[in-house]
Structure formats: C-alpha cells, structure tokens
Design a protein around this motif. Structure first.
Motif, mmCIF file in Angstrom:
data_model
loop_
_atom_site.group_PDB
_atom_site.id
_atom_site.type_symbol
_atom_site.label_atom_id
_atom_site.label_comp_id
_atom_site.label_asym_id
_atom_site.label_seq_id
_atom_site.Cartn_x
_atom_site.Cartn_y
_atom_site.Cartn_z
ATOM 1 N N THR A 19 50.043 -6.939 -16.414
ATOM 2 C CA THR A 19 50.176 -6.222 -14.925
ATOM 3 C C THR A 19 49.946 -4.934 -14.820
ATOM 4 O O THR A 19 50.300 -4.207 -16.134
ATOM 5 C CB THR A 19 51.056 -6.789 -13.942
ATOM 6 O OG1 THR A 19 52.329 -5.991 -14.424
ATOM 7 C CG2 THR A 19 51.358 -8.249 -14.196
ATOM 8 N N PRO A 20 49.544 -4.192 -13.930
ATOM 9 C CA PRO A 20 49.506 -3.003 -13.750
ATOM 10 C C PRO A 20 50.607 -2.037 -14.011
ATOM 11 O O PRO A 20 50.785 -1.017 -14.695
ATOM 12 C CB PRO A 20 48.949 -2.532 -12.344
ATOM 13 C CG PRO A 20 48.352 -3.828 -12.072
ATOM 14 C CD PRO A 20 49.059 -4.876 -12.427
ATOM 15 N N ASN A 21 51.836 -2.818 -13.889
ATOM 16 C CA ASN A 21 53.233 -1.915 -14.073
ATOM 17 C C ASN A 21 54.079 -2.752 -15.195
ATOM 18 O O ASN A 21 55.012 -2.137 -15.653
ATOM 19 C CB ASN A 21 54.050 -1.917 -13.005
ATOM 20 C CG ASN A 21 53.254 -1.388 -11.778
ATOM 21 O OD1 ASN A 21 52.813 -0.266 -12.089
ATOM 22 N ND2 ASN A 21 53.520 -1.663 -10.549
ATOM 23 N N LYS A 22 53.587 -3.766 -15.690
ATOM 24 C CA LYS A 22 54.377 -4.542 -16.929
ATOM 25 C C LYS A 22 53.501 -4.961 -17.846
ATOM 26 O O LYS A 22 52.440 -5.646 -17.593
ATOM 27 C CB LYS A 22 55.097 -5.474 -16.198
ATOM 28 C CG LYS A 22 56.126 -6.386 -17.206
ATOM 29 C CD LYS A 22 56.938 -7.173 -16.420
ATOM 30 C CE LYS A 22 56.285 -8.549 -15.905
ATOM 31 N NZ LYS A 22 56.982 -9.493 -15.327
ATOM 32 N N LEU A 53 59.013 -5.873 -23.697
ATOM 33 C CA LEU A 53 58.698 -5.629 -22.247
ATOM 34 C C LEU A 53 58.598 -4.351 -21.966
ATOM 35 O O LEU A 53 59.534 -3.620 -22.443
ATOM 36 C CB LEU A 53 59.822 -6.231 -21.821
ATOM 37 C CG LEU A 53 59.724 -5.970 -20.056
ATOM 38 C CD1 LEU A 53 58.504 -6.488 -19.448
ATOM 39 C CD2 LEU A 53 60.862 -6.551 -19.342
ATOM 40 N N GLU A 54 57.299 -3.421 -21.724
ATOM 41 C CA GLU A 54 57.071 -2.384 -21.206
ATOM 42 C C GLU A 54 57.014 -2.370 -19.820
ATOM 43 O O GLU A 54 56.072 -3.010 -19.269
ATOM 44 C CB GLU A 54 55.787 -1.863 -22.199
ATOM 45 C CG GLU A 54 56.234 -1.798 -23.422
ATOM 46 C CD GLU A 54 54.821 -1.431 -24.296
ATOM 47 O OE1 GLU A 54 53.797 -1.272 -23.535
ATOM 48 O OE2 GLU A 54 54.899 -1.152 -25.489
ATOM 49 N N MET A 55 57.751 -1.443 -19.202
ATOM 50 C CA MET A 55 57.634 -1.212 -17.817
ATOM 51 C C MET A 55 57.293 0.210 -17.429
ATOM 52 O O MET A 55 57.919 1.149 -17.931
ATOM 53 C CB MET A 55 58.923 -1.600 -17.193
ATOM 54 C CG MET A 55 59.404 -2.929 -17.425
ATOM 55 S SD MET A 55 58.610 -4.217 -16.251
ATOM 56 C CE MET A 55 59.299 -3.650 -14.721
ATOM 57 N N GLN A 56 56.473 0.618 -16.408
ATOM 58 C CA GLN A 56 56.012 1.687 -16.162
ATOM 59 C C GLN A 56 56.610 1.822 -14.797
ATOM 60 O O GLN A 56 56.001 1.107 -13.789
ATOM 61 C CB GLN A 56 54.437 1.817 -16.425
ATOM 62 C CG GLN A 56 54.027 3.298 -15.986
ATOM 63 C CD GLN A 56 52.641 3.481 -16.488
ATOM 64 O OE1 GLN A 56 52.112 2.629 -17.050
ATOM 65 N NE2 GLN A 56 52.188 4.723 -16.246
ATOM 66 N N LYS A 57 57.289 2.840 -14.426
ATOM 67 C CA LYS A 57 57.477 3.225 -12.955
ATOM 68 C C LYS A 57 57.128 4.832 -12.869
ATOM 69 O O LYS A 57 57.803 5.585 -13.374
ATOM 70 C CB LYS A 57 58.962 3.008 -12.631
ATOM 71 C CG LYS A 57 59.302 3.029 -11.175
ATOM 72 C CD LYS A 57 60.717 2.859 -10.949
ATOM 73 C CE LYS A 57 61.143 2.715 -9.410
ATOM 74 N NZ LYS A 57 62.552 2.531 -9.387
#
Length: 275
Positions: free
Chosen positions: A99-102, A125-129
C-alpha cells in the motif's frame, strides 16, 4: 473522376494548407520571441544552471560516500561470516502486500553454518509515516535439512520458537505498562530493549530499573531472568536504608508468587503512591 469526389479532395487540401500556414506563423512568432531575453531572465537561467551543476557535484560526492559505506559493510559482513562460520548462498523475496504506507515482503535466505545447510524465512513489514520508515521482522523460522541431523533441526526450531515467544511476551508487557502508566514507565531503549525504568512521581530522583533478560542454556532451554536495580537519592537512602536494601529480594520473591505482570503492576502502584 466524379465531380463531387474531386471537390471533396480540393476542400481537404485547402484545409491542410490553411493549417500549415497557421502552424508556420505560430512557429515564426515563437522563434522570434525566443531570441529576446531580459537581463533578469538571463541571470535566472545562469543561477539555475549553476544550481544544477552544484547538485550534480553533490550527487557525485553522495555516491562516493555511499560506495565507501557499502565497501565498509561488505568488509564487516565478510568478517562476521568468517567468525561465525555462517555463509549465505542465495536470497529471494516476495511482496505479499503493498500500500502507499505499508509494504509486507516474505524473505527466504539459504546458506550454510560450517558444513550444515539451512534456510531462514521471515516476514518484513515496512511502515512509512511522514518521512520516517520503520521495519518489523515477524514469522521468523529456521529450516534445516532433516537428512543431515533431525535432532539439530528440532533443537534449533524449538529453541528459536521458545525464545521468540518470550521476546514477544516481553515486548507486549513493556508496551502495556508504558501505555497504562506513561508518567511512571519509561523505555530508554524502546520496546526491543531488555529493561524498563520506573520513576516515582512522588520522590524526585527515585528510580527502579527492571532488567528482563532471556536466557538460553546449552540444552536449548529458554527462561526469563528478571532483576531489580534501585536508584535512590541520598536523603531517601539515609532515612530508609533497610527498606531500600530489601527491595530487590522482595521483588524476586513476588515474581515467584504472583508472576511477572502482577508483580510489575503492584510495584507501579506502590511507586505511584509514594510509600
């Protein structure tokens, strides 16, 4: 040729000629306008060109730095492989969710530990905030060729599974108490650290460090090891020397009687009351 068809062709040719004439005029207008620039426009163009040149220079410097870092990491990896005997021979990954953020990817590594082959699987799991990116590893498993030694495979799988369960249990416990008592509980090393600090809201400078290690013995048995280290202001230490000295022993006794979570809960309540 039919007169109607001839007239239709003639009209189409005239329309094309008119379109060519208009396009020619537009081209001439644009060409003449493009040959005249103000001093301000020329200065702006020069600054833009200079900025692009400087950007290219910085980019080259950045690439040189990255290359040096990569070479350093490769040397470190080579040393670790020689020191541990672990050599990776292949790597593959598969995107499970994006997804755009995950982004969730499943990785598979194959290698050898000295002469024993093994495979390592895990999910990343890569998360972008905002502009920060965090990564969490889960579903970690080690697969060994049972034809080599089934006992080794069982030993590694059992030990790793138990260790991972205790590691996750510790992380959840730290997260629970940090969320429940944010004014008392602090995590200097984050959720992946092996200790938390309890600060008294009633007595400035009074702290209790709860150390939670996960011990793995030679037989593959995993056990949690907890201890308490008090940090007490001098004036409090002088007044309550005996009570302070008894805190670690009382903590260990409470662990045996009530378990980890209940002991921490009671300790936080006592600390919050200032007793």
């Amino acid at each position: 040729m039919d007169e109607g068809i001839f007239q239709a062709y003639e009209k189409e040719i005239q329309a094309l000629e008119e379109e060519i004439r208009l396009l020619t005029e537009q081209y001439e207008d644009m060409r003449q306008e493009s040959t005249f620039f103000s001093d301000e426009e020329i200065l702006k163009a020069m600054k833009s060109l200079q900025g692009e040149t400087e950007g290219e220079t910085k980019e080259h410097e950045s690439l040189s730095d990255l290359k040096a870092q990569l070479e350093s990491l490769e040397r470190d990896l080579s040393f670790l492989m020689e020191f541990t005997g672990i050599h990776f021979t292949s790597h593959s990954k598969k995107t499970v969710e994006k997804t755009p953020n995950k982004t969730v990817r499943k990785h598979r590594l194959a290698g050898r530990c000295h002469s024993l082959p093994f495979q390592l699987e895990f999910q990343l799991l890569e998360m972008q905030k905002d502009e920060k990116v965090s990564a969490v590893v889960s579903d970690l498993s080690i697969i060994m060729d049972s034809r080599e030694d089934s006992n080794v495979s069982k030993f590694v799988s059992r030990s790793l599974s138990t260790y991972a369960e205790w590691h996750e249990h510790r992380r959840h416990t730290f997260l629970h108490f940090k969320a429940k008592y944010p004014d008392i509980v602090t995590l200097p090393e984050g959720l992946l650290g092996d200790f938390i600090i309890l600060r008294s809201p009633k007595v400035p400078g009074f702290e209790l460090m709860i150390v939670w290690k996960i011990h793995l013995d030679e037989e593959g048995t995993t056990t949690p090891v907890l201890d308490l280290l008090p940090k007490v202001p001098e004036q409090v230490l002088e007044q309550r020397m005996r009570r302070v000295e008894s805190i670690p022993g009382s903590f260990r006794s409470a662990l045996r009687l009530f378990g980890i979570e209940a002991t921490l809960e009671n300790l936080i309540h006592v600390l919050g009351s200032g007793q």
